[in-house]
Design a protein around this motif. Structure first.
Motif, PDB file in Angstrom:
ATOM      1  N   LYS A   1       0.804  -1.094  -0.032  1.00 39.87           N
ATOM      2  CA  LYS A   1       0.069  -0.109  -0.035  1.00 39.87           C
ATOM      3  C   LYS A   1       0.869   1.093  -0.005  1.00 39.87           C
ATOM      4  CE  LYS A   1      -3.999  -1.886   0.025  1.00 39.87           C
ATOM      5  NZ  LYS A   1      -5.170  -1.957  -0.936  1.00 39.87           N
ATOM      6  N   HIS A   2       0.263   2.169  -0.578  1.00 37.23           N
ATOM      7  CA  HIS A   2       0.915   3.664  -0.610  1.00 37.23           C
ATOM      8  C   HIS A   2       1.334   4.252   0.479  1.00 37.23           C
ATOM      9  CE1 HIS A   2      -3.155   4.958  -0.292  1.00 37.23           C
ATOM     10  NE2 HIS A   2      -2.650   5.874  -0.194  1.00 37.23           N
ATOM     11  N   TYR A   3       0.505   3.864   1.720  1.00 35.61           N
ATOM     12  CA  TYR A   3       0.462   4.563   2.978  1.00 35.61           C
ATOM     13  C   TYR A   3       1.557   3.657   3.765  1.00 35.61           C
ATOM     14  CZ  TYR A   3      -3.108   1.038   3.693  1.00 35.61           C
ATOM     15  OH  TYR A   3      -3.934  -0.017   3.892  1.00 35.61           O
ATOM     16  N   ARG A   4       2.236   2.738   3.267  1.00 39.87           N
ATOM     17  CA  ARG A   4       3.088   2.028   4.147  1.00 39.87           C
ATOM     18  C   ARG A   4       4.103   2.750   5.364  1.00 39.87           C
ATOM     19  NH1 ARG A   4       7.556  -1.946   3.072  1.00 39.87           N
ATOM     20  NH2 ARG A   4       8.667  -2.003   5.155  1.00 39.87           N
ATOM     21  N   HIS A   5       4.907   3.705   4.656  1.00 39.68           N
ATOM     22  CA  HIS A   5       5.857   4.396   5.035  1.00 39.68           C
ATOM     23  C   HIS A   5       5.156   5.598   6.376  1.00 39.68           C
ATOM     24  CE1 HIS A   5       9.298   2.366   3.791  1.00 39.68           C
ATOM     25  NE2 HIS A   5       9.006   2.630   2.509  1.00 39.68           N
ATOM     26  N   PHE A   6       4.056   5.833   5.785  1.00 36.21           N
ATOM     27  CA  PHE A   6       3.522   7.017   6.633  1.00 36.21           C
ATOM     28  C   PHE A   6       3.144   5.957   8.157  1.00 36.21           C
ATOM     29  CE2 PHE A   6      -0.635   8.502   8.732  1.00 36.21           C
ATOM     30  CZ  PHE A   6      -0.187   9.521   9.009  1.00 36.21           C
ATOM     31  N   VAL A   7       2.675   4.839   8.119  1.00 38.11           N
ATOM     32  CA  VAL A   7       2.221   4.227   9.023  1.00 38.11           C
ATOM     33  C   VAL A   7       3.247   3.629   9.797  1.00 38.11           C
ATOM     34  CG1 VAL A   7       1.042   2.043  10.133  1.00 38.11           C
ATOM     35  CG2 VAL A   7       0.245   3.608   8.166  1.00 38.11           C
ATOM     36  N   GLN A   8       4.481   3.325   9.143  1.00 39.21           N
ATOM     37  CA  GLN A   8       5.590   2.763   9.840  1.00 39.21           C
ATOM     38  C   GLN A   8       6.458   4.006  10.706  1.00 39.21           C
ATOM     39  OE1 GLN A   8       8.100   0.157   7.701  1.00 39.21           O
ATOM     40  NE2 GLN A   8       9.981   1.189   8.068  1.00 39.21           N
ATOM     41  N   ILE A   9       6.283   5.190  10.018  1.00 45.39           N
ATOM     42  CA  ILE A   9       7.128   6.268  10.736  1.00 45.39           C
ATOM     43  C   ILE A   9       6.205   6.733  11.946  1.00 45.39           C
ATOM     44  CG2 ILE A   9       7.646   8.617  10.580  1.00 45.39           C
ATOM     45  CD1 ILE A   9       8.251   8.237   7.594  1.00 45.39           C
ATOM     46  N   THR A  10       4.981   6.505  11.876  1.00 41.03           N
ATOM     47  CA  THR A  10       4.209   7.080  13.026  1.00 41.03           C
ATOM     48  C   THR A  10       4.249   6.044  14.206  1.00 41.03           C
ATOM     49  OG1 THR A  10       2.444   7.883  11.509  1.00 41.03           O
ATOM     50  CG2 THR A  10       1.666   7.191  13.842  1.00 41.03           C
ATOM     51  N   LEU A  11       4.118   4.583  13.819  1.00 44.08           N
ATOM     52  CA  LEU A  11       4.459   3.495  14.657  1.00 44.08           C
ATOM     53  C   LEU A  11       5.634   3.645  15.482  1.00 44.08           C
ATOM     54  CD1 LEU A  11       3.687   0.776  16.114  1.00 44.08           C
ATOM     55  CD2 LEU A  11       4.506  -0.295  14.076  1.00 44.08           C
ATOM     56  N   CYS A  12       6.863   3.765  14.562  1.00 43.42           N
ATOM     57  CA  CYS A  12       8.266   3.810  15.294  1.00 43.42           C
ATOM     58  C   CYS A  12       8.359   4.993  16.100  1.00 43.42           C
ATOM     59  CB  CYS A  12       9.191   4.015  14.163  1.00 43.42           C
ATOM     60  SG  CYS A  12       9.368   2.515  13.101  1.00 43.42           S
ATOM     61  N   VAL A  13       7.810   6.358  15.961  1.00 46.11           N
ATOM     62  CA  VAL A  13       7.759   7.453  16.770  1.00 46.11           C
ATOM     63  C   VAL A  13       6.998   7.048  17.994  1.00 46.11           C
ATOM     64  CG1 VAL A  13       7.117   9.991  16.990  1.00 46.11           C
ATOM     65  CG2 VAL A  13       8.025   9.160  14.969  1.00 46.11           C
ATOM     66  N   CYS A  14       5.778   6.548  17.695  1.00 47.91           N
ATOM     67  CA  CYS A  14       5.102   6.190  19.101  1.00 47.91           C
ATOM     68  C   CYS A  14       5.753   4.986  20.068  1.00 47.91           C
ATOM     69  CB  CYS A  14       3.861   5.476  18.804  1.00 47.91           C
ATOM     70  SG  CYS A  14       2.482   6.746  18.021  1.00 47.91           S
ATOM     71  N   GLU A  15       6.666   4.284  19.468  1.00 43.38           N
ATOM     72  CA  GLU A  15       7.139   3.183  20.071  1.00 43.38           C
ATOM     73  C   GLU A  15       8.233   3.902  20.990  1.00 43.38           C
ATOM     74  OE1 GLU A  15       6.413   0.417  20.816  1.00 43.38           O
ATOM     75  OE2 GLU A  15       5.613  -0.670  18.787  1.00 43.38           O
ATOM     76  N   LEU A  16       9.119   4.698  20.206  1.00 45.32           N
ATOM     77  CA  LEU A  16      10.535   5.396  20.753  1.00 45.32           C
ATOM     78  C   LEU A  16       9.793   6.282  22.112  1.00 45.32           C
ATOM     79  CD1 LEU A  16      12.357   6.289  17.819  1.00 45.32           C
ATOM     80  CD2 LEU A  16      12.791   4.474  19.459  1.00 45.32           C
ATOM     81  N   TYR A  17       8.638   7.080  21.837  1.00 40.53           N
ATOM     82  CA  TYR A  17       8.382   8.082  22.765  1.00 40.53           C
ATOM     83  C   TYR A  17       7.800   7.240  23.902  1.00 40.53           C
ATOM     84  CZ  TYR A  17       4.919  11.207  25.204  1.00 40.53           C
ATOM     85  OH  TYR A  17       4.409  11.623  25.960  1.00 40.53           O
ATOM     86  N   GLY A  18       7.142   6.185  23.656  1.00 41.89           N
ATOM     87  CA  GLY A  18       6.752   5.233  24.868  1.00 41.89           C
ATOM     88  C   GLY A  18       7.891   4.760  25.709  1.00 41.89           C
ATOM     89  N   GLY A  19       9.125   4.429  25.231  1.00 40.18           N
ATOM     90  CA  GLY A  19      10.173   3.863  25.669  1.00 40.18           C
ATOM     91  C   GLY A  19      10.972   5.176  26.526  1.00 40.18           C
ATOM     92  N   TRP A  20      11.006   6.402  25.988  1.00 39.16           N
ATOM     93  CA  TRP A  20      11.515   7.577  26.551  1.00 39.16           C
ATOM     94  C   TRP A  20      10.748   7.966  27.893  1.00 39.16           C
ATOM     95  CZ3 TRP A  20      15.737  10.322  27.201  1.00 39.16           C
ATOM     96  CH2 TRP A  20      15.690  11.402  27.723  1.00 39.16           C
TER      97      TRP A  20
END
Length: 273
Positions: free
Chosen positions: A194-213
């Motif tokens: 899907k064309h939105y793959r990297h939008f979702v991927q970036i959003t998920l990664c930022v959420c994970e990193l924010y949660g860890g911090w």
């Protein structure tokens, strides 16, 4: 000498059969062993006249101190410890199997991304989901079920998970609902290209990193009173490894998204020329 020592220990007045070794960990186990040794030596009329500290023991017998250290480390590995680590391995194995089944048309790199995403979703829904429920209706420390035992094991390294710390519960609530859903959406986006793959991927990664911090920063600021780093299992396995992979992998996925987006941006320019 050895036979006499074993005999004294066997018939010792401390009534060892009533001691639950699985409930004694770290320094408590080491101090117990030291006390037992000193008591036995005294009852044998030995030449050592040490007192109650392991510091005195280390000066007189480094090999004994090393033995106590080894026994203390062995006491860390209870049945719950082993079952908890095996459960994590089993979750990863399930994620790997799912990725091989549904990602057979993807590239080798994306198949490994799917392994992580399936594992990520499984952890969020099957481990952190029950944690949120237990924390909202009570707390982990007073819960009595298999998953509560797993979280009690992790709580030995970070006791905030035992008593419904508001910051932890708030982050985990967001993690289960948002991150778990995004992980499954990203799985679909990768498999279906899907064309939105990297939008979702970036959003998920930022959420994970924010949660860890936000999981650790508030405790670091006040001097880490809730973290137990007294031994290698709690520090390097529970705290560093099991939290570090949620920093390392999202970081790598952000780099993958940046690289792929740059390639897609450069390709149309070359084509138009």
């Amino acid at each position: 000498m050895a036979k006499r020592l074993l005999s004294e220990i066997k018939h010792d007045k401390l009534a060892l059969k009533h001691v639950q070794f699985g409930d004694v960990d770290g320094m408590k186990w080491r101090e117990f062993c030291a006390s037992l040794w000193l008591h036995t030596v005294r009852t044998m009329g030995g030449v050592w006249r040490c007192h109650s500290t392991t510091e005195n023991l280390s000066k007189r017998s480094p090999s004994l101190t090393r033995l106590l250290d080894i026994m203390g480390e062995a006491a860390l590995f209870t049945k719950v410890t082993v079952y908890s680590l095996l459960a994590c391995v089993a979750q990863f194995a399930v994620g790997f199997a799912f990725a091989q089944k549904w990602g057979n048309k993807c590239s080798a790199v994306d198949r490994w991304v799917l392994v992580w995403l399936f594992y990520d979703a499984i952890v969020h829904f099957t481990l952190e989901g029950p944690f949120v429920y237990m924390s909202l209706v009570g707390n982990v420390a007073t819960s009595d079920n298999l998953l509560a035992e797993l979280w009690k094991e992790y709580g030995k390294a970070d006791e905030r998970w035992l008593y419904s710390d508001p910051t932890i519960v708030s982050l985990e609530l967001l993690t289960v609902v948002l991150d778990g859903s995004l992980a499954l959406l990203l799985v679909y986006a990768i498999i279906k290209d899907k064309h939105y793959r990297h939008f979702v991927q970036i959003t998920l990664c930022v959420c994970e990193l924010y949660g860890g911090w936000m999981t650790f920063c508030p405790d670091w600021i006040i001097g880490s009173p809730n973290l137990n780093t007294s031994n290698w299992l709690y520090l390097w396995v529970y705290l560093v490894f099991f939290n570090g992979i949620w920093v390392l992998v999202p970081g790598l996925l952000l780099w993958q998204s940046w690289r792929d987006l740059r390639r897609m941006h450069q390709y149309p320019k070359k084509k138009n020329r």
